[in-house]
Scaffold this active site. Structure first.
Site, PDB file in Angstrom:
ATOM      1  N   GLY A  36     -11.594 -18.536  36.657  1.00 52.90           N
ATOM      2  CA  GLY A  36     -11.031 -18.626  38.002  1.00 52.90           C
ATOM      3  C   GLY A  36     -11.838 -19.426  39.003  1.00 52.90           C
ATOM      4  N   SER A  37     -12.595 -20.428  38.526  1.00 51.31           N
ATOM      5  CA  SER A  37     -13.342 -21.216  39.522  1.00 51.31           C
ATOM      6  C   SER A  37     -12.392 -22.033  40.393  1.00 51.31           C
ATOM      7  CB  SER A  37     -14.382 -22.123  38.844  1.00 51.31           C
ATOM      8  OG  SER A  37     -13.773 -23.151  38.113  1.00 51.31           O
ATOM      9  N   ASN A  38     -11.263 -22.481  39.815  1.00 55.13           N
ATOM     10  CA  ASN A  38     -10.266 -23.171  40.645  1.00 55.13           C
ATOM     11  C   ASN A  38      -9.611 -22.207  41.627  1.00 55.13           C
ATOM     12  OD1 ASN A  38      -9.878 -26.121  40.089  1.00 55.13           O
ATOM     13  ND2 ASN A  38      -9.874 -25.348  37.992  1.00 55.13           N
ATOM     14  N   LEU A  82      -2.817 -20.138  30.761  1.00 57.69           N
ATOM     15  CA  LEU A  82      -2.648 -20.672  29.409  1.00 57.69           C
ATOM     16  C   LEU A  82      -1.287 -20.384  28.778  1.00 57.69           C
ATOM     17  CD1 LEU A  82      -6.215 -20.058  27.938  1.00 57.69           C
ATOM     18  CD2 LEU A  82      -5.212 -22.182  28.804  1.00 57.69           C
ATOM     19  N   LYS A  83      -0.497 -19.526  29.394  1.00 56.47           N
ATOM     20  CA  LYS A  83       0.824 -19.228  28.824  1.00 56.47           C
ATOM     21  C   LYS A  83       1.856 -20.216  29.374  1.00 56.47           C
ATOM     22  CE  LYS A  83      -0.391 -15.351  26.760  1.00 56.47           C
ATOM     23  NZ  LYS A  83      -0.627 -15.324  25.340  1.00 56.47           N
ATOM     24  N   LEU A  84       2.893 -20.451  28.569  1.00 57.51           N
ATOM     25  CA  LEU A  84       4.008 -21.259  29.057  1.00 57.51           C
ATOM     26  C   LEU A  84       4.773 -20.434  30.095  1.00 57.51           C
ATOM     27  CD1 LEU A  84       5.643 -23.897  28.629  1.00 57.51           C
ATOM     28  CD2 LEU A  84       7.087 -22.600  27.063  1.00 57.51           C
ATOM     29  N   HIS A 115      -4.338 -30.052  35.603  1.00 56.97           N
ATOM     30  CA  HIS A 115      -4.659 -30.381  34.214  1.00 56.97           C
ATOM     31  C   HIS A 115      -5.913 -31.251  34.202  1.00 56.97           C
ATOM     32  CE1 HIS A 115      -3.717 -30.853  29.961  1.00 56.97           C
ATOM     33  NE2 HIS A 115      -4.116 -32.099  30.091  1.00 56.97           N
ATOM     34  N   ASP A 136       3.130 -30.009  30.905  1.00 54.63           N
ATOM     35  CA  ASP A 136       2.335 -31.150  31.391  1.00 54.63           C
ATOM     36  C   ASP A 136       3.142 -32.417  31.634  1.00 54.63           C
ATOM     37  OD1 ASP A 136       0.097 -29.537  31.229  1.00 54.63           O
ATOM     38  OD2 ASP A 136      -0.439 -30.229  29.228  1.00 54.63           O
ATOM     39  N   GLU A 160     -11.962 -31.390  39.821  1.00 48.95           N
ATOM     40  CA  GLU A 160     -10.834 -30.462  40.013  1.00 48.95           C
ATOM     41  C   GLU A 160     -11.019 -29.669  41.307  1.00 48.95           C
ATOM     42  OE1 GLU A 160      -9.515 -28.013  36.639  1.00 48.95           O
ATOM     43  OE2 GLU A 160     -10.824 -29.213  35.379  1.00 48.95           O
TER      44      GLU A 160
HETATM   45  C1  GRF Z   1      -9.595 -25.905  34.356  1.00 49.65           C
HETATM   46  O1  GRF Z   1     -10.191 -26.977  33.686  1.00 49.65           O
HETATM   47  C2  GRF Z   1      -8.128 -26.183  34.557  1.00 49.65           C
HETATM   48  O2  GRF Z   1      -7.838 -27.500  34.841  1.00 49.65           O
HETATM   49  C3  GRF Z   1      -7.592 -25.830  33.206  1.00 49.65           C
HETATM   50  O3  GRF Z   1      -8.295 -24.657  32.854  1.00 49.65           O
HETATM   51  C4  GRF Z   1      -9.570 -24.660  33.480  1.00 49.65           C
HETATM   52  C5  GRF Z   1      -9.691 -23.385  34.257  1.00 49.65           C
HETATM   53  O4  GRF Z   1     -10.961 -23.199  34.765  1.00 49.65           O
HETATM   54  N1  GRF Z   1      -6.162 -25.791  33.195  1.00 49.65           N
HETATM   55  P1  GRF Z   1     -11.205 -22.059  35.862  1.00 49.65           P
HETATM   56  O5  GRF Z   1     -10.683 -20.758  35.280  1.00 49.65           O
HETATM   57  O6  GRF Z   1     -10.456 -22.457  37.097  1.00 49.65           O
HETATM   58  O7  GRF Z   1     -12.681 -22.014  36.085  1.00 49.65           O
END
Ligand code: GRF
Length: 241
Positions: A15-17, A88-90, A107, A148, A177
């Site tokens: 969850g860093s994003n 990660l799920k569709l 992505h 995607d 990102e």
């Molecule tokens: C990121 O690289 C995002 O683009 C990809 O999965 C990763 C998730 O990283 N889809 P985080 O959980 O946000 O750290």
């Protein structure tokens, strides 16, 4: 047109994003939206802990393919914008339809290259290295029925360097990102960027121009400046909408 969105985020990993989104909407983008709910298909996802620490409601998605249940949960949370941050799920079709033009994904490559089913995590960066690509990057896009393949909101380049391993490359891309994603989510949340009926992305980021470009903007070194605004200025100059 300015609006304030109620944002739900789905995440499967650390969850860093998600964290940069939490920080952005608790700070500079407060007037553009609010994160109202975070969901995960994994009960032990670090993303859920981050959300709880920020006082955001969370939930575990027991049946990720059940679109009715997921739409009901999202509606109950009052969400009108759905963001995938390493989910990660569709996302089932019913959810894609219910959030048409209001569903974003990030992505860690330059789509349409190195995307599609099976292209996630280190597999993406391994494929980039195996192909001998010299440039990779980040793509933020609207989600449609295909993995995607939805219309692109923004991209950002990241160099592949001699001696790179998938993990080194992943870390460099992740730094980019963290710069690009909050800007894109805020632009869609505020209505500055919209998906048109023509399936094209319309609107722009109305940001003044700056010509300086320190190395952190391409993920080459960790950003200690926290200067998201400067990144946004470059984005507007290099990739105008
Ligand atoms: C990121 O690289 C995002 O683009 C990809 O999965 C990763 C998730 O990283 N889809 P985080 O959980 O946000 O750290």
């Amino acid at each position: 047109m300015h609006r304030r969105s109620r944002i739900a985020v789905l995440a499967s990993g650390g969850g860093s994003n998600l964290q940069v989104l939490i920080d952005h909407f608790a700070g500079p983008a407060q007037s553009m939206g609010e994160i109202v709910w975070v969901g995960s298909d994994r009960a032990d996802a670090g993303a859920l802990t981050r959300a709880q620490q920020a006082g955001i409601a969370t939930g575990v998605i027991d049946a990720p393919r059940d679109s009715e249940a997921l739409v009901a949960t999202l509606r109950a949370a009052g969400a009108d914008l759905l963001v995938l941050a390493g989910y990660l799920k569709l996302v089932p079709e019913g959810v894609v339809r219910a959030f048409h033009g209001r569903l974003l994904n990030i992505h860690p490559a330059l789509l349409p290259a190195f995307g599609g089913p099976g292209m996630y995590g280190l597999r993406i960066h391994t494929a980039v290295l195996d192909h001998g690509a010299t440039i990779t990057g980040v793509t933020v896009h609207f989600v449609d029925e295909q993995f995607d393949r939805g219309p692109i909101v923004a991209q950002w380049p990241v160099p592949v360097l001699p001696g790179d391993t998938p993990a080194l490359l992943a870390a460099r891309v992740l730094r980019a990102e963290h710069r690009l994603f909050p800007l894109c989510v805020a632009a869609v949340a505020s209505g500055a960027i919209v998906l048109g009926d023509d399936r094209r992305v319309h609107g722009h980021l109305d940001i003044p121009v700056d010509v300086a470009a320190p190395a952190w903007r391409f993920g080459l070194e960790p950003d200690t400046t926290g200067d998201l605004q400067a990144f946004a200025q470059d984005a507007a100059r290099l990739f105008p909408r």
